[in-house]
Motif scaffolding. Sequence first.
Motif, PDB file in Angstrom:
ATOM      1  N   ARG A  38      91.649  12.293 -28.673  1.00  0.00           N
ATOM      2  CA  ARG A  38      92.111  10.908 -28.581  1.00  0.00           C
ATOM      3  C   ARG A  38      93.501  10.762 -29.188  1.00  0.00           C
ATOM      4  O   ARG A  38      94.344   9.989 -28.707  1.00  0.00           O
ATOM      5  CB  ARG A  38      91.109  10.029 -29.327  1.00  0.00           C
ATOM      6  CG  ARG A  38      91.550   8.614 -29.637  1.00  0.00           C
ATOM      7  CD  ARG A  38      90.588   7.973 -30.619  1.00  0.00           C
ATOM      8  NE  ARG A  38      91.087   6.718 -31.146  1.00  0.00           N
ATOM      9  CZ  ARG A  38      90.695   6.174 -32.302  1.00  0.00           C
ATOM     10  NH1 ARG A  38      89.768   6.796 -33.038  1.00  0.00           N
ATOM     11  NH2 ARG A  38      91.203   5.033 -32.707  1.00  0.00           N
ATOM     12  N   ALA A  39      93.757  11.506 -30.255  1.00  0.00           N
ATOM     13  CA  ALA A  39      95.037  11.500 -30.959  1.00  0.00           C
ATOM     14  C   ALA A  39      95.109  12.783 -31.769  1.00  0.00           C
ATOM     15  O   ALA A  39      94.115  13.507 -31.908  1.00  0.00           O
ATOM     16  CB  ALA A  39      95.178  10.272 -31.872  1.00  0.00           C
ATOM     17  N   ILE A  40      96.293  13.060 -32.303  1.00  0.00           N
ATOM     18  CA  ILE A  40      96.511  14.251 -33.125  1.00  0.00           C
ATOM     19  C   ILE A  40      97.189  13.831 -34.419  1.00  0.00           C
ATOM     20  O   ILE A  40      98.172  13.084 -34.394  1.00  0.00           O
ATOM     21  CB  ILE A  40      97.403  15.277 -32.400  1.00  0.00           C
ATOM     22  CG1 ILE A  40      96.785  15.686 -31.049  1.00  0.00           C
ATOM     23  CG2 ILE A  40      97.630  16.509 -33.276  1.00  0.00           C
ATOM     24  CD1 ILE A  40      97.718  16.510 -30.181  1.00  0.00           C
ATOM     25  N   ARG A 148      89.758  16.865 -47.233  1.00  0.00           N
ATOM     26  CA  ARG A 148      88.425  16.256 -47.223  1.00  0.00           C
ATOM     27  C   ARG A 148      88.510  14.765 -46.889  1.00  0.00           C
ATOM     28  O   ARG A 148      87.606  14.212 -46.250  1.00  0.00           O
ATOM     29  CB  ARG A 148      87.745  16.466 -48.574  1.00  0.00           C
ATOM     30  CG  ARG A 148      87.357  17.920 -48.842  1.00  0.00           C
ATOM     31  CD  ARG A 148      86.747  18.111 -50.223  1.00  0.00           C
ATOM     32  NE  ARG A 148      86.518  19.521 -50.515  1.00  0.00           N
ATOM     33  CZ  ARG A 148      85.422  20.202 -50.194  1.00  0.00           C
ATOM     34  NH1 ARG A 148      84.432  19.574 -49.559  1.00  0.00           N
ATOM     35  NH2 ARG A 148      85.299  21.472 -50.497  1.00  0.00           N
ATOM     36  N   ALA A 149      89.601  14.137 -47.296  1.00  0.00           N
ATOM     37  CA  ALA A 149      89.774  12.711 -46.993  1.00  0.00           C
ATOM     38  C   ALA A 149      90.032  12.470 -45.510  1.00  0.00           C
ATOM     39  O   ALA A 149      89.867  11.351 -45.022  1.00  0.00           O
ATOM     40  CB  ALA A 149      90.921  12.143 -47.826  1.00  0.00           C
ATOM     41  N   LEU A 150      90.427  13.520 -44.788  1.00  0.00           N
ATOM     42  CA  LEU A 150      90.707  13.396 -43.352  1.00  0.00           C
ATOM     43  C   LEU A 150      89.532  13.827 -42.485  1.00  0.00           C
ATOM     44  O   LEU A 150      89.558  13.630 -41.262  1.00  0.00           O
ATOM     45  CB  LEU A 150      91.929  14.246 -42.984  1.00  0.00           C
ATOM     46  CG  LEU A 150      93.247  13.944 -43.694  1.00  0.00           C
ATOM     47  CD1 LEU A 150      94.310  14.955 -43.276  1.00  0.00           C
ATOM     48  CD2 LEU A 150      93.717  12.530 -43.410  1.00  0.00           C
ATOM     49  N   ALA A 151      88.520  14.410 -43.091  1.00  0.00           N
ATOM     50  CA  ALA A 151      87.478  15.099 -42.330  1.00  0.00           C
ATOM     51  C   ALA A 151      86.808  14.228 -41.276  1.00  0.00           C
ATOM     52  O   ALA A 151      86.518  14.688 -40.168  1.00  0.00           O
ATOM     53  CB  ALA A 151      86.424  15.662 -43.291  1.00  0.00           C
ATOM     54  N   SER A 152      86.564  12.969 -41.585  1.00  0.00           N
ATOM     55  CA  SER A 152      85.819  12.116 -40.661  1.00  0.00           C
ATOM     56  C   SER A 152      86.590  11.817 -39.382  1.00  0.00           C
ATOM     57  O   SER A 152      86.014  11.352 -38.394  1.00  0.00           O
ATOM     58  CB  SER A 152      85.442  10.802 -41.348  1.00  0.00           C
ATOM     59  OG  SER A 152      86.601  10.045 -41.665  1.00  0.00           O
ATOM     60  N   LEU A 153      87.894  12.066 -39.362  1.00  0.00           N
ATOM     61  CA  LEU A 153      88.677  11.810 -38.151  1.00  0.00           C
ATOM     62  C   LEU A 153      88.172  12.627 -36.968  1.00  0.00           C
ATOM     63  O   LEU A 153      88.262  12.194 -35.819  1.00  0.00           O
ATOM     64  CB  LEU A 153      90.154  12.135 -38.398  1.00  0.00           C
ATOM     65  CG  LEU A 153      90.907  11.205 -39.347  1.00  0.00           C
ATOM     66  CD1 LEU A 153      92.310  11.727 -39.574  1.00  0.00           C
ATOM     67  CD2 LEU A 153      90.943   9.793 -38.788  1.00  0.00           C
ATOM     68  N   MET A 159      92.199  15.171 -33.371  1.00  0.00           N
ATOM     69  CA  MET A 159      92.456  16.555 -33.730  1.00  0.00           C
ATOM     70  C   MET A 159      93.285  16.615 -35.008  1.00  0.00           C
ATOM     71  O   MET A 159      94.267  15.879 -35.160  1.00  0.00           O
ATOM     72  CB  MET A 159      93.210  17.277 -32.601  1.00  0.00           C
ATOM     73  CG  MET A 159      93.560  18.729 -32.921  1.00  0.00           C
ATOM     74  SD  MET A 159      94.748  19.450 -31.744  1.00  0.00           S
ATOM     75  CE  MET A 159      93.728  19.537 -30.282  1.00  0.00           C
ATOM     76  N   ILE A 160      92.909  17.482 -35.919  1.00  0.00           N
ATOM     77  CA  ILE A 160      93.647  17.705 -37.160  1.00  0.00           C
ATOM     78  C   ILE A 160      94.338  19.060 -37.059  1.00  0.00           C
ATOM     79  O   ILE A 160      93.690  20.075 -36.787  1.00  0.00           O
ATOM     80  CB  ILE A 160      92.714  17.667 -38.385  1.00  0.00           C
ATOM     81  CG1 ILE A 160      91.986  16.320 -38.471  1.00  0.00           C
ATOM     82  CG2 ILE A 160      93.501  17.943 -39.673  1.00  0.00           C
ATOM     83  CD1 ILE A 160      90.896  16.284 -39.529  1.00  0.00           C
ATOM     84  N   VAL A 161      95.648  19.060 -37.283  1.00  0.00           N
ATOM     85  CA  VAL A 161      96.438  20.289 -37.224  1.00  0.00           C
ATOM     86  C   VAL A 161      97.181  20.468 -38.535  1.00  0.00           C
ATOM     87  O   VAL A 161      97.996  19.612 -38.914  1.00  0.00           O
ATOM     88  CB  VAL A 161      97.443  20.263 -36.058  1.00  0.00           C
ATOM     89  CG1 VAL A 161      98.311  21.526 -36.068  1.00  0.00           C
ATOM     90  CG2 VAL A 161      96.730  20.125 -34.724  1.00  0.00           C
ATOM     91  N   GLY A 162      96.914  21.558 -39.228  1.00  0.00           N
ATOM     92  CA  GLY A 162      97.749  21.992 -40.333  1.00  0.00           C
ATOM     93  C   GLY A 162      98.782  22.956 -39.779  1.00  0.00           C
ATOM     94  O   GLY A 162      98.423  23.983 -39.187  1.00  0.00           O
ATOM     95  N   SER A 163     100.059  22.635 -39.917  1.00  0.00           N
ATOM     96  CA  SER A 163     101.120  23.435 -39.308  1.00  0.00           C
ATOM     97  C   SER A 163     102.020  24.021 -40.382  1.00  0.00           C
ATOM     98  O   SER A 163     102.748  23.296 -41.068  1.00  0.00           O
ATOM     99  CB  SER A 163     101.942  22.573 -38.346  1.00  0.00           C
ATOM    100  OG  SER A 163     103.000  23.316 -37.780  1.00  0.00           O
ATOM    101  N   GLY A 164     101.951  25.336 -40.527  1.00  0.00           N
ATOM    102  CA  GLY A 164     102.759  26.011 -41.534  1.00  0.00           C
ATOM    103  C   GLY A 164     103.096  27.415 -41.086  1.00  0.00           C
ATOM    104  O   GLY A 164     103.584  27.623 -39.978  1.00  0.00           O
TER     105      GLY A 164
END
Length: 261
Positions: A38-40, A148-153, A159-164
Motif C-alpha cells: 500500500r505504501a513504503i 519495534r515501534a514500526l512493526a505493526s505497519l 512495506m518497511i525498508v532499511g536501506s544502508g
Amino acid sequence: MDTAPLLFLSHGSPMLALIESPAHRFLQQLGASLPRPRAIVVVSAHWQSISGPSVSLASAPPTIYDFGGFPPALSEIVYPAPGAPGLASDVAAQIEQAGFAVRRHETRGLDHGAWVPLAIMYPDADIPVFQVSLIHGAGPREHERLGRALASLRTQGVMIVGSGSLTHNLYEFFGQPIESPAPEWVTQFADWMHERIARNDREAVLAYREQAPFAARNHPTEEHLLPLFVAMGAAGDGSRAQRIHQSYEYGVLAMDAYAFS
C-alpha cells in the motif's frame, strides 16, 4: 491483508542506479516478485536527526541529490513517487507512543538511500513513499527499539525498508573498479554477520561492534548498518531472516540484502 515485506537492502554507491551489476539486476527483479504494498517507509542511512527520529510528511517528496562528484546523468534522475502525509502523520504519533521524541518534516524529499533502490525496484514511481530518520548518536539497540515501534505497519500493507550497506568504508575505496574482489577484512565481517543474522543471534548482532571481525574497519561510522537493526526490531524476536542477495561492489561494499519473515 497479507503482511507486507520487511527488507534490509544494501544500496552501495549512488551509481547503482545507472550501472548494470548483480545488485542492480537483483533489485530489478525484486520489486516484481514481492506483493505490491500500500505504501513504503524507508529508514535510510542518509537521514539522521538529533534527539529522536524525524518523519517526512511531504505530499510530493522531491528527489534529493545528496552526493557529489558523480556523472551528471545521476542528478538527472527524478523519482516522483507520491508521499503519504496522512499515514506518515499516524506513524509519527505511533513512534511517540513508543517513547521517542519525534520531529515532523513537512517538505523533506527522498534521499538517495531511498530513491536509488526504489527507482530500480519500482520504476513507475506509483507507490507512496515516506521516510523515518535514524537517530544521530544512537546505537544498534535504540534503533532496534525504533523498529519495534514500526512493526505493526506491516499488517497495514506498508512495506518497511532499511536501506544502508552491510559494509561501508569509503576511506578504503581507492577508486577501484566495480568488479574488484573483496579483501578478507570485508568478507570475514560479512560472513560473520550473515551467520548470526541467519540463526537469529540478536545479541551477537547487536554487539557486532565488540564481537565481529574488523567491525570498525568496515564501519568507521555506524549509519550504514543502523537500518539493519531497525529491520530486525520491526521483525520481532521470533523472526527469521533470509539472505536474498549477496555480491560485492568496488571491493569494499558488501551488497547483501535480507528479507525478514
